[in-house]
Scaffold this active site. Structure first.
Site: not given
Ligand code: 26Q
Length: 804
Positions: A543-544, A651, A655
């Site tokens: 994961k990240r 998620t 999987k």
């Molecule tokens: C916002 C502003 C500027 C630059 C980047 C962003 C940004 C980009 C990506 C903020 C958040 C994200 C990603 C969030 C993310 O992946 N959240 C995850 O979403 C999944 C699907 O619902 C969940 O299963 C995870 O728990 C949640 O961490």
């Protein structure tokens, strides 16, 4: 489609010749790939066109799913499976002596997303087509997707992701559908009878050129569209005078500024960074998307006031939130509706999903920045805010403090989540626990005003990519046992429960798992030059890289085992391979330090034979969809160990479960629902609950220092980070980790949960030695995973939110 291997072979060979200008036996794998891809596209083109026309004619309600990220993964093999052509092509390729899977490997993984949010968008789009609904994804065609990760000397190094370097056979450029997106400029007002009409002049114009990719349903003939916009300069943006006077830089300046917009995906996951270019990207997406949908709506000659009967707009987190003022702008300034009409239509059309409660991920934009870049949009947001506050004061008895929390514009910044909640008809969280936290904690102030807007939609995953496509052997075994209906109705997988006590069947599952582990072990040998034992427990955290996901706690456990094995050579340890894969945001220093730590630990273990004989640690570089497809089927153990309350859903957890891995995890996100599905005996739950975490923050009496002072094992582990134990790095290398725990008081409760984690891991390792018990747990996890198919998630969105 009736196609035999023979007739396919004929078509294919003649196509291959025509496309390459050579004899087939001289063609490269890339040429074979391109030819096959183009043929698949040809097979579906007529249907695609026909369905789009019908949609237009009937006015059937469609959803437009707006997302800054779509992490689709490779498409060739998937599309072949969906069209039921895989067997025919395989047979033909075998007869021709071509390597089937080598051809698939040619395809660059489209990495147009960071992680969960982007992959969810792809799963939902897949399920939308597979369940037969009409709808489109709307996104950005980044020239560079998420960076490619290489590990050099244990450190993450980022390289550009050149996914478009070779031709992308799936997309079709639609230059005649291009849209003009405008930035900056001055606002003009004009009186038209009673009404003030707004317009803009002197704007910077950018062309948004759509590229359409077909999104196929699984053997149901449905074809939807993923539309990605690419930014181009307008023709007249080229400065001919500058060019002819030799000032080439200036001549191309506007072109470069325009094209910069869709140049790259910001690599932050769950972290907000307020860059102007990001804001431009967000507006670019929504303005292009909404203009394009209104244009197509207009072509069908329907009244704009009926928009919500034909169109639903969904926004994936707040990133496309500007769609709200943009839609208002069009309804007011172009369609000339009244504010009240425009506002009602907007609210009826737009719905919003929240994906995070981490405060560092919440989007806010300075008002000044918005006014500079998007003056009319700024005005509209202020007006929405004024009217909302006025209404609040009229209808509710609220203190100033309470009102301040609800304001959209606060301290000259715009809170995008507040805008979304006020302007949409539905606000959903992505797992039961997450939605409860939104309602009763993080967004409680809004829940009290708009209780009817809040609802839960637990995330899901497409069982087609995450089982049928990535784990063929297991898929066959399930077919054999319960027939093939489950492929269309995945809850039917529950019928596998009848094999719970069938030793032979469980043995078969075990054999498949072993085979998948061997494949991954080969990959690890090739990539990392480390030989791992496929009979050991494959314990995977993929994961990240993020502090809240607590990869560090996993590392501490491994260090603990290391110490114990050396202290006590006779110790009974079930052999285990700890496997990590994770990208860190390039600017997230401490996350990168953890990656380095995992590598130092891996090396340390490889150099310590007594330990190496029992446990190993491996980090596989460049995690993404394609790597996930290799890792997940090979996992025995799935690590889902975030600090409770922090992971909205997760998620990956679903999987792994679907592929028969057993979860060790906290009661966070969708882990709670996984536990409810499989029962306590088929999952390893440990650690603080979300409530306890909230109480802990409230009481402010947690002391990581105190645990460090009295906990012998943890004390030793933390000291080892900086005392030369890791002899491949300077002593200060891991100091930031020690500081995050001891100086910043361990924000994510790694020390607090450590003991329970270790005990639970021990119990798990004992259970693994009982093959019968373990295989049974694995079967239960597979059998109960059907409910997490995104087909069910999408049906709930479609019926309850979008009213399709
Ligand atoms: C916002 C502003 C500027 C630059 C980047 C962003 C940004 C980009 C990506 C903020 C958040 C994200 C990603 C969030 C993310 O992946 N959240 C995850 O979403 C999944 C699907 O619902 C969940 O299963 C995870 O728990 C949640 O961490």
């Amino acid at each position: 489609m009736k196609l035999t291997a023979d007739s396919f072979k004929k078509q294919y060979l003649s196509r291959l010749k025509m496309m390459t200008g050579k004899e087939p036996d001289e063609s490269t794998a890339r040429e074979k790939y391109n030819t096959l891809g183009v043929m698949v596209r040809e097979y579906i083109t007529d249907d695609w066109i026909k369905q789009n026309r019908e949609l237009h004619a009937t006015g059937e309600k469609q959803v437009y799913y707006f997302s800054m990220e779509f992490l689709t993964g490779r498409l060739l093999e998937k599309n072949l499976i969906y069209l039921n052509l895989c067997d025919v092509v395989r047979e033909a390729f075998t007869e021709l002596g071509y390597d089937f899977s080598a051809v698939f490997e040619i395809e660059k993984d489209p990495g147009l997303g960071n992680g969960g949010l982007g992959r969810l968008a792809a799963c939902l789009l897949d399920s939308l087509a597979c369940t037969g609904y009409s709808g489109h994804g709307c996104g950005i065609r980044y020239n560079y997707g998420l960076f490619e990760q290489k590990i050099v000397n244990g450190y993450q190094v980022e390289y550009p992701d050149r996914w478009l370097e070779n031709r992308n056979v799936w997309e079709i450029k639609k230059p005649d559908h291009a849209i003009v997106v405008e930035f900056g400029g001055q606002i003009h007002t004009e009186k038209n009878g009673e009404r003030v009409v707004f317009s803009l002049s002197n704007t910077e114009k950018v062309l948004a050129v759509p590229y359409d990719t077909p999104v196929l349903g699984y053997r149901n003939d449905k074809i939807n569209t993923l539309r990605l916009f690419s930014a181009e300069a307008l023709m007249n943006d080229f400065d001919y005078d500058k060019f002819s006077s030799g000032d080439y830089n200036q001549a191309f300046a506007k072109k470069h500024t325009a094209e910069a917009i869709s140049q790259l995906l910001y690599p932050n996951d769950n972290y907000y960074e307020g860059k102007v270019l990001r804001l431009k990207q967000e507006y670019f997406l929504v303005s292009a998307g909404v203009q394009s949908l209104i244009r197509s709506y207009r072509h069908s000659n329907r009244n704009i006031k009926d928009l919500p009967n034909h169109v639903a707009i969904h926004i994936n987190d707040t990133h496309p939130a500007l769609i709200i003022p943009e839609l208002m702008r069009i309804l007011l300034d172009v369609e000339r509706l009244s504010w009240q009409e425009a506002w009602n239509l907007t609210k009826k059309t737009v719905s919003y999903t929240n994906h995070t409660i981490l405060s560092e991920a919440l989007e806010t934009w300075p008002m000044r920045m918005i006014f500079e870049l998007l003056p009319r949009i700024g005005m509209i947001i202020e007006e929405i805010d004024h009217r909302f506050i006025a209404e609040l004061k009229r209808r509710h008895q609220l203190s100033d403090e309470e009102i301040d929390k609800l304001r959209i514009v606060h301290n000259d910044t715009i809170r995008m989540a507040n805008l979304c909640i006020v302007a949409s008809n539905s606000v959903n969280g992505v797992a039961k626990l997450h939605t409860e936290i939104l309602k009763h904690k993080e967004l409680n102030h809004f829940y009290k005003i708009f209780p009817y807007k809040f609802n839960n939609k637990t995330n899901g995953i497409t069982h087609r990519r995450w089982l049928i496509h990535c784990n063929d052997a297991l898929t066959q075994k399930i077919d054999e046992a319960i027939g093939r209906r489950w492929r269309h109705e995945p809850v039917i997988m529950e019928r596998l429960m009848q094999f719970e006590n069938d030793g032979a069947y469980l043995e078969e599952l075990n054999r498949i798992k072993l085979q998948n582990k061997i494949v991954l072990a080969d990959y690890i040998k090739k990539k990392n030059n480390i030989i791992v034992d496929p009979y050991s427990i494959f314990d995977i955290q993929a994961k990240r890289m993020h502090e809240y996901k607590r990869q560090l706690m996993n590392v501490f456990h491994i260090m603990h085992l290391y110490n114990q094995i050396l202290d006590n050579p006779g110790l009974d340890v079930t052999p285990r391979t700890f496997i990590f894969a994770a990208k860190a945001a390039p600017g997230y220093h401490i996350a990168k330090v953890i990656i380095k730590l995992i590598h130092s630990l891996s090396k340390k273990i490889e150099q310590t034979p007594k330990v190496r004989a029992k446990i190993q640690t491996v980090f596989i570089e460049n995690y993404g969809v394609s790597l996930a497809e290799k890792m997940i089927p090979a996992a025995d153990v799935s690590e889902q160990i975030s600090t409770a309350s922090k992971e909205a859903s997760g998620t990956g957890n679903m999987k792994f479960m679907m592929n028969g891995a057993i979860t060790i995890g906290t009661l966070d996100g969708a882990n709670v629902e996984i536990r409810d599905a499989v029962g306590d005996d088929n999952i390893y739950i440990f650690g603080m609950s979300a409530d306890e975490v909230y109480q802990m923050y409230a009481k402010r009496n947690y002391s990581a220092q105190a645990i460090y002072a009295f906990h012998h094992d943890l004390h030793r582990i933390i000291d080892q980070l900086t005392n030369g134990f890791f002899d491949d790095v300077p002593h200060e290398e891991f100091q930031p980790l020690v500081d995050s725990i001891l100086k910043l008081n361990d924000e994510f409760f790694v020390l607090k949960d450590f003991d329970e984690y270790v005990k639970t891991q021990y119990r798990l390792s004992q259970d693994f030695t009982n093959a019968e018990k373990w295989n049974k747990m694995s079967l239960v996890n597979i059998a109960k995973s059907g409910i997490f198919s995104s087909d069910y998630t999408i049906k709930e969105y479609a019926r309850q939110i979008w009213k399709l």
